[in-house]
Design a protein around this motif. Structure first.
Motif, PDB file in Angstrom:
ATOM      1  N   ALA A  76       0.825  -1.201   0.000  1.00 35.07           N
ATOM      2  CA  ALA A  76       0.000   0.000   0.000  1.00 35.07           C
ATOM      3  C   ALA A  76       0.866   1.261   0.000  1.00 35.07           C
ATOM      4  N   PHE A  77       1.987   1.220   0.759  1.00 31.33           N
ATOM      5  CA  PHE A  77       2.893   2.365   0.792  1.00 31.33           C
ATOM      6  C   PHE A  77       3.513   2.624  -0.584  1.00 31.33           C
ATOM      7  N   LEU A  78       3.961   1.552  -1.260  1.00 30.80           N
ATOM      8  CA  LEU A  78       4.557   1.700  -2.587  1.00 30.80           C
ATOM      9  C   LEU A  78       3.528   2.211  -3.594  1.00 30.80           C
ATOM     10  N   LEU A  81       3.254   5.820  -3.101  1.00 26.89           N
ATOM     11  CA  LEU A  81       4.465   6.485  -3.585  1.00 26.89           C
ATOM     12  C   LEU A  81       4.419   6.677  -5.112  1.00 26.89           C
ATOM     13  N   PHE A  82       4.093   5.607  -5.821  1.00 28.96           N
ATOM     14  CA  PHE A  82       4.043   5.698  -7.283  1.00 28.96           C
ATOM     15  C   PHE A  82       2.894   6.589  -7.762  1.00 28.96           C
ATOM     16  N   ALA A  83       1.788   6.559  -7.030  1.00 30.18           N
ATOM     17  CA  ALA A  83       0.672   7.426  -7.392  1.00 30.18           C
ATOM     18  C   ALA A  83       1.057   8.891  -7.237  1.00 30.18           C
ATOM     19  N   SER A  84       1.781   9.208  -6.172  1.00 33.12           N
ATOM     20  CA  SER A  84       2.218  10.576  -5.955  1.00 33.12           C
ATOM     21  C   SER A  84       3.216  11.019  -7.018  1.00 33.12           C
ATOM     22  N   MET A  85       4.119  10.119  -7.418  1.00 31.33           N
ATOM     23  CA  MET A  85       5.083  10.443  -8.468  1.00 31.33           C
ATOM     24  C   MET A  85       4.377  10.682  -9.803  1.00 31.33           C
ATOM     25  N   SER A  86       3.358   9.883 -10.102  1.00 27.35           N
ATOM     26  CA  SER A  86       2.592  10.088 -11.335  1.00 27.35           C
ATOM     27  C   SER A  86       1.874  11.434 -11.322  1.00 27.35           C
TER      28      SER A  86
END
Length: 450
Positions: A76-78, A81-86
């Motif tokens: 869930a953390f990863l 993280l990837f959603a925020s980077m996108s």
């Protein structure tokens, strides 16, 4: 005293033994055995073993649950993280798109999005360093993060699509602008060419010197010569059609056995005939071997260059009217009698009066002869230029049915007309425009392929 039977008073030993054996057998079956005054059953021991195993399995189960919980929290953390980077990527794309053309509101919104997501990334970093991963509902967190990532990707693609659309519009406007410039240039070139054709002049610099001559000047004059040859051939074909000629039969008489891919290609046979007659003797200084004495080589080159310079600046009709017995006048007379057969002239014009005028050394003022004389002048100028070059230009043509070579030949058609799926190499049906060699420079001849 009478003896007493012992079996009637005391139980026999065998019966007692059997009774004791039965007792031991029962104890063995029920699991009851005397051990230090305490009795333990086999069933108790079995229950104790089962309890030990259950206790061990319970600890292993708790350990597996903890691993699964930790793994779900990490996933869930990863995902977050990837959603925020996108989202940062989408905001940066929006920021770039809003800069050109300038959009203040779009730039501000994109900047706020990027700053907000950078703060979110900083918080996620602190949570990771402090090992404070949110494990309350990892499945829901991961699903929301994936949804956010898909929205950010969709937004990025939309911005890229808008950017590509704007670039396409820009390219289309550039193409339209360049097309307009090309059309203007073509119109200007046609006007210049029309003025040159009407004046009979060549587009060769007036300041041209003998020492600066090169193959490029020869190629320029050759191209203009070919244009005038084709102009005369079109006029001749039109006159033949008006006179009721069978053009297929005429083309077959010039180049027998040739199958044309297009009926319009018959004109190449007539071009071949005119070129063959007009360029006959081109390699000789006076278009004929042993005709007249020749000066030394430097003087010969200067002589032909002077003829070229004098004639290129004058109109053909005026020059022939003033100098009917000049080298050009004699050349026009001999080539006209060679190209235009008496039967052809009689068929086209109904009489041989024009031919008789030409034979007398005069030059009739008819459209047909004027077009012919313009063509003859270009061939004569090309001949003068060929003998002015160092090394001297020489003419060549290829034999029919020989293999096509891109070094020495080019097709008069835009595309080679070959059978579909065939592996046969193209062969030369006939030479249309001859080629030339200037030292190591080769000016390709134009051929019709079969």
């Amino acid at each position: 005293m009478d003896s007493v039977d012992r079996t009637s008073v005391t139980p026999s030993k065998s019966r007692l033994a059997r009774t004791i054996a039965k007792v031991f057998h029962i104890r063995a079956v029920t699991g009851v055995a005397p051990v230090d005054g305490n009795q333990k059953t086999k069933s108790y021991e079995r229950v104790k073993v089962v309890d030990d195993v259950s206790y061990t399995n319970s600890e292993s189960f708790d350990e597996d649950n903890e691993k699964l919980r930790l793994r779900a929290a990490t996933d869930a953390f990863l995902a977050r993280l990837f959603a925020s980077m996108s989202t940062v990527k989408a905001g940066y794309a929006q920021l770039q798109f809003a800069q050109s053309p300038y959009d203040a509101d779009g730039i501000q919104a994109a900047d706020q999005m990027v700053v907000s997501e950078l703060k979110n990334l900083s918080e996620l970093k602190q949570c990771y360093l402090k090992n404070q991963l949110d494990d309350s509902s990892p499945g829901k967190t991961q699903m929301l993060a994936e949804l956010q990532e898909q929205k950010s990707l969709l937004k990025t693609y939309e911005i890229m699509g808008k950017k590509l659309d704007s670039q396409l519009k820009l390219k289309n406007s550039e193409i339209t602008f360049l097309q307009e410039k090309l059309a203007d240039a073509n119109r200007e070139n046609k006007l210049i060419e029309k003025r040159l054709n009407s004046s009979g002049l060549l587009s060769v610099p007036d300041t041209l010197h003998l020492s600066s001559l090169g193959p490029n000047h020869f190629v320029t004059v050759l191209r203009q010569t070919v244009k005038y040859i084709r102009t005369f051939v079109r006029l001749m074909i039109n006159e033949m059609e008006l006179a009721g000629w069978d053009l297929d039969a005429a083309a077959s008489a010039i180049e027998p056995g040739v199958k044309y891919w297009n009926a319009n290609h018959r004109c190449f046979a007539f071009e071949s005939f005119v070129c063959r007659e007009m360029f006959d003797g081109f390699n000789y200084p006076y278009f004929s071997p042993g005709k007249g004495s020749l000066p030394e080589q430097p003087k010969l080159k200067q002589l032909f260059f002077n003829r070229f310079t004098e004639l290129k600046c004058m109109k053909t009709r005026e020059y022939l009217a003033r100098k009917p017995k000049s080298s050009l006048g004699k050349f026009c007379t001999s080539k006209y009698l060679s190209v235009v057969h008496p039967k052809m002239e009689s068929s086209l014009f109904g009489n041989l009066s024009q031919r008789n005028v030409v034979k007398s050394g005069e030059h009739p003022e008819t459209t047909f002869f004027a077009t012919f004389s313009e063509m003859a002048k270009r061939v004569w100028l090309l001949h003068c230029l060929a003998f002015s070059l160092e090394p001297q230009a020489s003419i060549f043509q290829v034999a029919n049915k020989c293999r096509f070579s891109e070094v020495y030949m080019e097709s008069v058609c835009e595309e080679p007309f070959l059978p579909s799926g065939g592996t046969m190499e193209p062969a030369v049906a006939f030479t249309v425009i001859p080629g030339f060699k200037i030292g190591r420079t080769v000016v390709q001849c134009q051929v019709y392929l079969s």
